[in-house]
Design a protein around this motif. Structure first.
Motif, PDB file in Angstrom:
ATOM      1  N   SER A  28       0.831  -1.211   0.000  1.00  0.00           N
ATOM      2  CA  SER A  28       0.000   0.000   0.000  1.00  0.00           C
ATOM      3  C   SER A  28       0.861   1.255   0.000  1.00  0.00           C
ATOM      4  CB  SER A  28      -0.932  -0.005   1.211  1.00  0.00           C
ATOM      5  OG  SER A  28      -0.196  -0.046   2.429  1.00  0.00           O
ATOM      6  N   GLY A  29       2.046   1.175   0.637  1.00  0.00           N
ATOM      7  CA  GLY A  29       2.953   2.328   0.626  1.00  0.00           C
ATOM      8  C   GLY A  29       3.449   2.642  -0.769  1.00  0.00           C
ATOM      9  N   ARG A  30       3.774   1.602  -1.552  1.00  0.00           N
ATOM     10  CA  ARG A  30       4.187   1.817  -2.943  1.00  0.00           C
ATOM     11  C   ARG A  30       3.110   2.555  -3.725  1.00  0.00           C
ATOM     12  NH1 ARG A  30       4.636  -3.865  -3.802  1.00  0.00           N
ATOM     13  NH2 ARG A  30       6.297  -4.561  -2.425  1.00  0.00           N
ATOM     14  N   GLU A  31       1.872   2.139  -3.505  1.00  0.00           N
ATOM     15  CA  GLU A  31       0.776   2.734  -4.271  1.00  0.00           C
ATOM     16  C   GLU A  31       0.531   4.178  -3.857  1.00  0.00           C
ATOM     17  OE1 GLU A  31      -2.285  -0.163  -3.670  1.00  0.00           O
ATOM     18  OE2 GLU A  31      -1.225  -1.678  -4.864  1.00  0.00           O
ATOM     19  N   ARG A  32       0.698   4.474  -2.570  1.00  0.00           N
ATOM     20  CA  ARG A  32       0.565   5.877  -2.135  1.00  0.00           C
ATOM     21  C   ARG A  32       1.704   6.736  -2.680  1.00  0.00           C
ATOM     22  NH1 ARG A  32      -0.783   3.317   2.788  1.00  0.00           N
ATOM     23  NH2 ARG A  32       1.328   3.711   3.600  1.00  0.00           N
ATOM     24  N   LEU A  33       2.859   6.117  -2.903  1.00  0.00           N
ATOM     25  CA  LEU A  33       4.017   6.867  -3.413  1.00  0.00           C
ATOM     26  C   LEU A  33       3.964   7.102  -4.922  1.00  0.00           C
ATOM     27  CD1 LEU A  33       7.017   5.251  -1.483  1.00  0.00           C
ATOM     28  CD2 LEU A  33       6.252   7.627  -1.335  1.00  0.00           C
ATOM     29  N   ALA A  34       3.075   6.418  -5.634  1.00  0.00           N
ATOM     30  CA  ALA A  34       3.101   6.476  -7.097  1.00  0.00           C
ATOM     31  C   ALA A  34       3.010   7.912  -7.611  1.00  0.00           C
ATOM     32  CB  ALA A  34       1.964   5.624  -7.679  1.00  0.00           C
TER      33      ALA A  34
ATOM     34  N   SER B 152      10.394   3.814  -9.107  1.00  0.00           N
ATOM     35  CA  SER B 152       9.570   3.646  -7.914  1.00  0.00           C
ATOM     36  C   SER B 152       8.091   3.838  -8.221  1.00  0.00           C
ATOM     37  CB  SER B 152      10.010   4.650  -6.835  1.00  0.00           C
ATOM     38  OG  SER B 152      11.364   4.451  -6.495  1.00  0.00           O
ATOM     39  N   TYR B 153       7.757   4.864  -8.983  1.00  0.00           N
ATOM     40  CA  TYR B 153       6.336   5.099  -9.237  1.00  0.00           C
ATOM     41  C   TYR B 153       5.750   4.003 -10.123  1.00  0.00           C
ATOM     42  CZ  TYR B 153       5.801   6.781 -14.095  1.00  0.00           C
ATOM     43  OH  TYR B 153       5.695   6.863 -15.461  1.00  0.00           O
ATOM     44  N   GLU B 154       6.553   3.466 -11.038  1.00  0.00           N
ATOM     45  CA  GLU B 154       6.046   2.408 -11.916  1.00  0.00           C
ATOM     46  C   GLU B 154       5.659   1.162 -11.128  1.00  0.00           C
ATOM     47  OE1 GLU B 154       8.966   1.688 -14.893  1.00  0.00           O
ATOM     48  OE2 GLU B 154       8.976   3.762 -15.563  1.00  0.00           O
ATOM     49  N   LEU B 155       6.422   0.837 -10.071  1.00  0.00           N
ATOM     50  CA  LEU B 155       6.082  -0.332  -9.256  1.00  0.00           C
ATOM     51  C   LEU B 155       4.738  -0.156  -8.567  1.00  0.00           C
ATOM     52  CD1 LEU B 155       9.474  -1.330  -7.587  1.00  0.00           C
ATOM     53  CD2 LEU B 155       8.259  -2.500  -9.415  1.00  0.00           C
ATOM     54  N   GLY B 156       4.415   1.083  -8.222  1.00  0.00           N
ATOM     55  CA  GLY B 156       3.139   1.338  -7.567  1.00  0.00           C
ATOM     56  C   GLY B 156       1.939   1.124  -8.456  1.00  0.00           C
ATOM     57  N   LEU B 157       2.136   1.063  -9.757  1.00  0.00           N
ATOM     58  CA  LEU B 157       1.024   0.884 -10.699  1.00  0.00           C
ATOM     59  C   LEU B 157       0.761  -0.570 -11.064  1.00  0.00           C
ATOM     60  CD1 LEU B 157       1.900   3.730 -13.263  1.00  0.00           C
ATOM     61  CD2 LEU B 157       0.502   3.895 -11.211  1.00  0.00           C
ATOM     62  N   GLN B 158       1.674  -1.469 -10.724  1.00  0.00           N
ATOM     63  CA  GLN B 158       1.605  -2.823 -11.267  1.00  0.00           C
ATOM     64  C   GLN B 158       0.370  -3.593 -10.812  1.00  0.00           C
ATOM     65  OE1 GLN B 158       3.651  -3.777 -13.724  1.00  0.00           O
ATOM     66  NE2 GLN B 158       4.406  -1.680 -13.508  1.00  0.00           N
ATOM     67  N   ARG B 159       0.034  -3.559  -9.512  1.00  0.00           N
ATOM     68  CA  ARG B 159      -1.123  -4.311  -9.040  1.00  0.00           C
ATOM     69  C   ARG B 159      -2.408  -3.751  -9.640  1.00  0.00           C
ATOM     70  NH1 ARG B 159      -5.037  -4.028  -5.262  1.00  0.00           N
ATOM     71  NH2 ARG B 159      -4.277  -2.007  -4.513  1.00  0.00           N
ATOM     72  N   TRP B 160      -2.506  -2.432  -9.719  1.00  0.00           N
ATOM     73  CA  TRP B 160      -3.699  -1.819 -10.306  1.00  0.00           C
ATOM     74  C   TRP B 160      -3.887  -2.277 -11.747  1.00  0.00           C
ATOM     75  CZ3 TRP B 160      -1.903   3.784  -8.769  1.00  0.00           C
ATOM     76  CH2 TRP B 160      -1.947   3.910  -7.381  1.00  0.00           C
ATOM     77  N   PHE B 161      -2.790  -2.362 -12.475  1.00  0.00           N
ATOM     78  CA  PHE B 161      -2.890  -2.731 -13.889  1.00  0.00           C
ATOM     79  C   PHE B 161      -3.351  -4.184 -14.046  1.00  0.00           C
ATOM     80  CE2 PHE B 161      -0.981  -3.634 -18.152  1.00  0.00           C
ATOM     81  CZ  PHE B 161      -1.729  -2.702 -18.856  1.00  0.00           C
ATOM     82  N   VAL B 162      -2.790  -5.081 -13.229  1.00  0.00           N
ATOM     83  CA  VAL B 162      -3.204  -6.482 -13.298  1.00  0.00           C
ATOM     84  C   VAL B 162      -4.694  -6.613 -13.001  1.00  0.00           C
ATOM     85  CG1 VAL B 162      -2.965  -8.745 -12.196  1.00  0.00           C
ATOM     86  CG2 VAL B 162      -0.938  -7.429 -12.753  1.00  0.00           C
TER      87      VAL B 162
END
Length: 424
Positions: free
Chosen positions: A306-312, A348-358
């Protein structure tokens, strides 16, 4: 701690034997491609004495991505992934051997690389689309992070090893070495990876979603028939149709643009390092690769899902800020540090998008969706280099980098909805 808060570990990721196979074959692929393009560039220069043609030969592998993504990506969901990846390795073997030993003219060599390169996004899409099946949950994001770190290391290692092979054996020997690496990767895939079914064989094409994110009942009931009809129309027709459907979905379109646009201008800024720094630019470019690996490792492993996604969103904006400092014309050390910071934030921001995209993409066309995302990034980086190069012609290299940073920030702000978690 919930599953969403607890990030996956490298032990969990590498516990999957199938992922280890993908990891090994991917490492061979990236390193081999670096050796291949370096050898091709040297061979073209030896034949023609033209620096321009030599540089064009080195970049040639990136050009077909836009065409392949537009017309051929549906193959990633219509053919068994193991067979598709093995075919990609064998195509590379044949291409390298023909260039090395068939006595082709320079233009025939370049044409061969262009034509075979059309299928590169298809082969890559099959590999990435398999990851969520092998690594469920957050392990998928960490797996993507591992591949990003591997790509950065293999690019540097491939160039270093390729330079040594090139000096020892010449271009033909280096191309033969690449063919050997690809043949080895094909063997690893054939005997190490299960023969998963084609992704599109069990479900229909994507359509509009219901409120719970599923396909409408009519689409689910008639999907299989429409898939068979689509296959009858051919890969080109199906690729165009699914691309159109994916881009018509506001959520998917926003996530694609978020993966494409900020990175386009960060890469464009990096493309100006050679005219800006001259012969010392290699150090700054190496710093960019270090930033790519560092961002993937730190955010992928040490930050919660969740931290990755907030950082996107903040990290997407931050990826452009270091480039603005080029207005003060920093020296080599400062330029290298700024580029490193920009690539750390970008990765870093790209990693935050991966779960949303899947989650946003319908599973039957996951291969095409991932291929479209990757091809858009590759094509965008090439386009970014062109656009920032034009800006440099009109201003100066350092001001072109500043403009690239400003464009990165503006794109990130414009895409803020796609870069932020959806309200729960």
């Amino acid at each position: 701690m919930t599953t969403q808060e607890r990030g996956a570990t490298y032990t969990e990721v590498f516990a999957s034997g199938e992922f280890r196979v993908l990891f090994g074959s991917f490492t061979l692929l990236v390193a081999g491609d670096q050796v291949k393009m370096l050898a091709l560039s040297a061979l073209v220069y030896a034949r023609t004495g033209s620096p321009g043609l030599s540089a064009a030969a080195y970049m040639l592998g990136f050009l077909p991505y836009a065409v392949g993504a537009t017309f051929l990506l549906s193959l990633a969901d219509r053919i068994r992934p193991r067979a598709l990846m093995i075919a990609g390795e064998l195509v590379r073997v044949v291409t390298c051997l023909l260039i090395a030993f068939a006595g082709l003219s320079v233009w025939a060599m370049l044409a061969l690389v262009l034509v075979t390169g059309l299928f590169s996004p298809v082969f890559g899409a099959a590999r990435i689309a398999l990851l969520p099946d092998l690594l469920p949950g957050d392990a998928f994001v960490l797996g993507r992070s591992v591949l990003t770190v591997t790509a950065a290391g293999a690019q540097i290692g491939g160039l270093a090893v390729g330079g040594g092979i090139l000096a020892a054996t010449g271009p033909s020997g280096a191309l033969a070495a690449t063919a050997a690496l690809s043949a080895l990767a094909a063997v690893v895939l054939r005997f190490g990876l299960p023969d998963f079914p084609a992704r599109g064989a069990e479900a229909g094409p994507p359509g509009e979603r219901t409120e719970d994110g599923g396909l409408p009942a009519g689409e689910a009931e008639g999907g299989e028939v429409r898939t068979e009809q689509a296959r009858g129309r051919g890969a080109v027709w199906e690729t165009l149709r699914v691309n159109r459907v994916l881009l018509a979905d506001a959520r998917i379109r926003g996530l694609l643009l978020a993966q494409w646009l900020p990175v386009t201008f960060v890469a464009g800024g990096e493309a100006m390092l050679v005219p800006y720094l001259g012969s010392t630019a290699g150090y700054a470019l190496a710093a960019a690769s270090v930033g790519l690996a560092a961002g993937s490792f730190v955010v992928g492993r040490l930050v919660s899902p969740s931290g990755r996604e907030r950082l996107a969103f903040p990290m997407a904006v931050a990826s452009g800020l270091p480039l603005l400092v080029f207005a003060f014309q920093p020296g080599l050390g400062g330029a290298a540090l700024l580029v490193l910071l920009a690539t750390v934030a970008s990765t870093s921001y790209e990693l935050g998008l991966q779960r949303w995209f899947v989650e946003a993409v319908p599973e039957p066309v996951r291969g095409q969706a991932f291929g479209l995302a990757s091809a858009g990034m590759m094509s965008g980086q090439a386009l970014g280099g062109v656009l920032v190069g034009v800006a440099a012609e009109l201003t100066s290299p350092h001001m072109a980098i500043v403009l690239a940073g400003a464009a990165t920030v503006c794109c990130s702000l414009a895409l803020h909805r796609s870069l932020r978690p959806e309200p729960s």
